[in-house]
Structures are given as structure tokens and as C-alpha cells.
Scaffold this motif. Structure first.
Motif, PDB file in Angstrom:
ATOM      1  N   GLU A 144      -7.890 -46.275  52.651  1.00  0.00           N
ATOM      2  CA  GLU A 144      -8.972 -47.170  53.074  1.00  0.00           C
ATOM      3  C   GLU A 144      -9.424 -48.052  51.918  1.00  0.00           C
ATOM      4  OE1 GLU A 144     -11.802 -44.382  54.598  1.00  0.00           O
ATOM      5  OE2 GLU A 144     -10.902 -44.380  56.607  1.00  0.00           O
ATOM      6  N   ARG A 190      -6.963 -50.789  51.692  1.00  0.00           N
ATOM      7  CA  ARG A 190      -7.168 -51.707  52.812  1.00  0.00           C
ATOM      8  C   ARG A 190      -8.355 -52.626  52.552  1.00  0.00           C
ATOM      9  NH1 ARG A 190      -9.647 -49.018  57.595  1.00  0.00           N
ATOM     10  NH2 ARG A 190     -11.409 -49.401  56.263  1.00  0.00           N
ATOM     11  N   ASP A 191      -9.448 -52.053  52.051  1.00  0.00           N
ATOM     12  CA  ASP A 191     -10.634 -52.854  51.770  1.00  0.00           C
ATOM     13  C   ASP A 191     -10.377 -53.880  50.672  1.00  0.00           C
ATOM     14  OD1 ASP A 191     -11.936 -51.407  53.713  1.00  0.00           O
ATOM     15  OD2 ASP A 191     -13.005 -50.099  52.300  1.00  0.00           O
ATOM     16  N   SER A 218      -8.323 -56.659  52.199  1.00  0.00           N
ATOM     17  CA  SER A 218      -9.173 -57.499  53.056  1.00  0.00           C
ATOM     18  C   SER A 218     -10.028 -58.433  52.221  1.00  0.00           C
ATOM     19  CB  SER A 218     -10.078 -56.635  53.926  1.00  0.00           C
ATOM     20  OG  SER A 218      -9.324 -55.892  54.833  1.00  0.00           O
ATOM     21  N   SER A 219     -10.551 -57.916  51.126  1.00  0.00           N
ATOM     22  CA  SER A 219     -11.368 -58.729  50.233  1.00  0.00           C
ATOM     23  C   SER A 219     -10.549 -59.870  49.635  1.00  0.00           C
ATOM     24  CB  SER A 219     -11.946 -57.846  49.123  1.00  0.00           C
ATOM     25  OG  SER A 219     -12.608 -58.622  48.163  1.00  0.00           O
ATOM     26  N   LEU A 254      -7.836 -61.216  50.907  1.00  0.00           N
ATOM     27  CA  LEU A 254      -7.525 -62.175  51.976  1.00  0.00           C
ATOM     28  C   LEU A 254      -8.718 -63.070  52.280  1.00  0.00           C
ATOM     29  CD1 LEU A 254      -5.418 -60.023  54.447  1.00  0.00           C
ATOM     30  CD2 LEU A 254      -4.643 -61.970  53.099  1.00  0.00           C
ATOM     31  N   ALA A 255      -9.912 -62.495  52.259  1.00  0.00           N
ATOM     32  CA  ALA A 255     -11.117 -63.292  52.502  1.00  0.00           C
ATOM     33  C   ALA A 255     -11.294 -64.336  51.408  1.00  0.00           C
ATOM     34  CB  ALA A 255     -12.345 -62.385  52.588  1.00  0.00           C
ATOM     35  N   ASP A 276      -8.791 -67.123  52.044  1.00  0.00           N
ATOM     36  CA  ASP A 276      -9.223 -67.966  53.162  1.00  0.00           C
ATOM     37  C   ASP A 276     -10.351 -68.894  52.749  1.00  0.00           C
ATOM     38  OD1 ASP A 276      -7.350 -66.978  54.889  1.00  0.00           O
ATOM     39  OD2 ASP A 276      -8.703 -65.534  55.851  1.00  0.00           O
TER      40      ASP A 276
END
Length: 111
Positions: free
Chosen positions: A73, A76-77, A80-81, A83-84, A87
Motif C-alpha cells: 500500500e 501504491r500511495d 499515486s502521488s 502520477l498526480a 498530471d
């Protein structure tokens, strides 16, 4: 069956020892190895005495799953961070990188 359970215990202890320095790729490999051993164990039909003798050992190994889950996890976090951030950077870059035609003409008119 004893060999598989022993192999699972050793692999889990090794993974636990390396967990702090383990990267996402290595953790994935570890979980695949562990999954293969678990599948081999599930393919065996143990007798009642074998079930009783290995039950506690397997429960001890499975009780460590939340530790590995937390590490997954965490990866994963982090992903995600990242990728944000990408973006957000792309959105900002697109706002400033408008494609203007350099040969266009503008006329001002007085009213």
C-alpha cells in the motif's frame, strides 16, 4: 508438504528481514514466489493429522500478511502521488504551451 511449509516459512522470514530495503519490483517477485508455494500447498490434499500439524505454522506465516500488505500500500500511495504530480505538471505545461500561429495579424479598432 513439510518441505513446502518450511520453504514458505523461510521465504517469509527472509522477506520480513529485507522488507525495509525492498523496492516495489523485489516485493512483487517475493509475493509471486510466495503465491507459487501457496498454490502448491493448496494442490495437496493433506490428511487430518497433517492438517493439525501444519495448521499453527501456516497461521503464523499468514499472520504476517498485513505487514507485507502495508508495504504494498505504501508503494501504491507513492506511485499515486507521483502520477498526480505528473498530471499537475502536464496540465500546467499545457496551459502555457498554447500553439499560436506566429503569422496571424491583429487589428485594433477605435470605437
Amino acid at each position: 508438504m513439510d518441505k513446502l511449509v518450511t520453504e514458505l516459512e523461510q521465504l517469509t522470514q527472509q522477506g520480513l528481514a529485507e522488507l525495509v530495503t525492498m523496492d516495489a519490483e523485489r516485493l512483487g517477485e517475493f509475493m509471486e514466489q510466495r503465491g507459487e508455494i501457496m498454490e502448491a500447498l493448496l494442490a495437496i490434499t493433506p490428511s487430518a493429522t497433517q492438517k493439525a500439524s501444519f495448521k499453527d505454522r501456516i497461521k503464523a506465516v499468514v499472520s504476517l500478511d498485513p505487514i507485507f500488505l502495508r508495504k504494498m500500500e505504501q508503494f501504491r500511495d507513492e506511485a499515486s502521488s507521483q502520477l498526480a504530480k505528473l498530471d499537475t505538471g502536464k496540465t500546467q505545461r499545457n496551459a502555457y504551451d498554447n500553439n499560436y500561429d506566429g503569422e496571424s495579424l491583429f487589428f485594433d479598432r477605435k470605437k
